[in-house]
Design a protein around this motif. Structure first.
Motif, PDB file in Angstrom:
ATOM      1  N   PRO A   1      -4.284  -3.833   7.294  1.00 28.77           N
ATOM      2  CA  PRO A   1      -4.062  -3.382   8.012  1.00 28.77           C
ATOM      3  C   PRO A   1      -4.670  -2.484   9.076  1.00 28.77           C
ATOM      4  N   ILE A   2      -5.441  -1.132   7.273  1.00 27.12           N
ATOM      5  CA  ILE A   2      -5.677  -0.142   7.797  1.00 27.12           C
ATOM      6  C   ILE A   2      -7.602   0.127   7.852  1.00 27.12           C
ATOM      7  N   CYS A   3      -7.296  -0.297   6.903  1.00 26.63           N
ATOM      8  CA  CYS A   3      -9.521  -0.549   6.715  1.00 26.63           C
ATOM      9  C   CYS A   3     -10.608  -1.430   7.259  1.00 26.63           C
ATOM     10  N   GLY A   4      -9.593  -2.538   7.165  1.00 31.75           N
ATOM     11  CA  GLY A   4      -9.832  -4.116   6.995  1.00 31.75           C
ATOM     12  C   GLY A   4     -11.091  -5.146   5.940  1.00 31.75           C
TER      13      GLY A   4
ATOM     14  N   ARG B   1      -1.078  -6.011  -1.732  1.00 32.77           N
ATOM     15  CA  ARG B   1      -0.983  -7.324  -0.118  1.00 32.77           C
ATOM     16  C   ARG B   1       0.244  -6.726   0.575  1.00 32.77           C
ATOM     17  N   PRO B   2       0.045  -6.306   1.705  1.00 34.39           N
ATOM     18  CA  PRO B   2      -0.765  -6.775   2.444  1.00 34.39           C
ATOM     19  C   PRO B   2      -2.636  -5.771   2.530  1.00 34.39           C
ATOM     20  N   PHE B   3      -2.523  -5.037   1.864  1.00 32.33           N
ATOM     21  CA  PHE B   3      -3.636  -3.912   1.788  1.00 32.33           C
ATOM     22  C   PHE B   3      -4.615  -4.351   0.674  1.00 32.33           C
ATOM     23  N   CYS B   4      -5.796  -3.671   0.813  1.00 35.35           N
ATOM     24  CA  CYS B   4      -6.868  -3.747  -0.239  1.00 35.35           C
ATOM     25  C   CYS B   4      -6.180  -2.809  -1.438  1.00 35.35           C
TER      26      CYS B   4
ATOM     27  N   ALA C   1      -2.187   1.797   0.790  1.00 33.65           N
ATOM     28  CA  ALA C   1      -0.883   1.586   1.095  1.00 33.65           C
ATOM     29  C   ALA C   1      -0.735   2.694   1.892  1.00 33.65           C
ATOM     30  N   ASP C   2      -0.860   3.879   0.943  1.00 32.70           N
ATOM     31  CA  ASP C   2      -0.458   4.981   0.729  1.00 32.70           C
ATOM     32  C   ASP C   2      -0.594   5.543   2.123  1.00 32.70           C
ATOM     33  N   VAL C   3      -1.744   5.355   2.915  1.00 30.50           N
ATOM     34  CA  VAL C   3      -2.110   5.942   3.693  1.00 30.50           C
ATOM     35  C   VAL C   3      -1.201   5.345   4.942  1.00 30.50           C
ATOM     36  N   ASP C   4      -0.222   3.892   4.957  1.00 26.93           N
ATOM     37  CA  ASP C   4       0.486   3.510   5.199  1.00 26.93           C
ATOM     38  C   ASP C   4       1.997   3.911   5.864  1.00 26.93           C
ATOM     39  N   LEU C   5       2.049   3.993   4.484  1.00 24.68           N
ATOM     40  CA  LEU C   5       3.728   4.968   4.053  1.00 24.68           C
ATOM     41  C   LEU C   5       3.978   6.079   4.518  1.00 24.68           C
ATOM     42  N   SER C   6       2.047   7.111   4.436  1.00 23.80           N
ATOM     43  CA  SER C   6       2.547   8.607   4.917  1.00 23.80           C
ATOM     44  C   SER C   6       2.593   8.482   6.209  1.00 23.80           C
ATOM     45  N   ARG C   7       2.175   7.541   7.181  1.00 21.10           N
ATOM     46  CA  ARG C   7       2.099   6.989   8.586  1.00 21.10           C
ATOM     47  C   ARG C   7       3.553   6.867   9.154  1.00 21.10           C
ATOM     48  N   TRP C   8       4.012   6.371   8.464  1.00 21.28           N
ATOM     49  CA  TRP C   8       6.013   5.439   8.350  1.00 21.28           C
ATOM     50  C   TRP C   8       6.308   6.776   8.670  1.00 21.28           C
TER      51      TRP C   8
ATOM     52  N   GLY D   1       6.832   9.327  11.143  1.00 18.52           N
ATOM     53  CA  GLY D   1       6.459   8.929  12.435  1.00 18.52           C
ATOM     54  C   GLY D   1       5.680   8.706  13.062  1.00 18.52           C
ATOM     55  N   VAL D   2       4.358   8.510  12.741  1.00 20.82           N
ATOM     56  CA  VAL D   2       3.177   7.947  13.327  1.00 20.82           C
ATOM     57  C   VAL D   2       3.550   6.409  14.181  1.00 20.82           C
ATOM     58  N   TYR D   3       4.367   5.978  13.032  1.00 21.66           N
ATOM     59  CA  TYR D   3       4.883   4.352  13.360  1.00 21.66           C
ATOM     60  C   TYR D   3       6.722   4.265  13.348  1.00 21.66           C
ATOM     61  N   ARG D   4       7.046   3.520  14.312  1.00 23.13           N
ATOM     62  CA  ARG D   4       8.275   3.720  14.417  1.00 23.13           C
ATOM     63  C   ARG D   4       8.794   2.384  15.455  1.00 23.13           C
ATOM     64  N   VAL D   5       9.843   2.214  14.975  1.00 20.33           N
ATOM     65  CA  VAL D   5      11.175   1.279  15.395  1.00 20.33           C
ATOM     66  C   VAL D   5      11.649   0.897  17.065  1.00 20.33           C
ATOM     67  N   GLU D   6      11.352   1.391  18.155  1.00 25.00           N
ATOM     68  CA  GLU D   6      11.918   0.853  19.069  1.00 25.00           C
ATOM     69  C   GLU D   6      13.400   0.352  19.043  1.00 25.00           C
ATOM     70  N   THR D   7      14.296   1.340  19.772  1.00 27.18           N
ATOM     71  CA  THR D   7      15.346   1.061  19.661  1.00 27.18           C
ATOM     72  C   THR D   7      16.611   1.703  21.213  1.00 27.18           C
TER      73      THR D   7
END
Length: 59
Positions: free
Chosen positions: A12-15, A23-26, A31-38, A41-47
């Protein structure tokens, strides 16, 4: 098998194709880029809660 079940699919990061170990990363890097984004606060779950709402104690 579906993409998700078989472990084959696009990162999901680089394709690039996903690696079973990360998994699901390459790679660990993606995986670290995705964790850093979470964590950043780049990703968030709306409530429905407002940020100023008092927290309820969970017993």
């Amino acid at each position: 098998m579906t993409e998700r079940a078989s472990g084959t699919g696009a990162c999901p990061i680089c394709g690039k194709p996903a690696a079973t170990e990360y998994r699901p990363f390459c790679s660990k890097r993606c995986a670290d880029v995705d964790l850093s984004r979470w964590l950043g606060g780049v990703y968030r779950v709306e409530t429905e809660e407002s940020p100023d709402a008092p927290k309820k104690d969970e017993d």
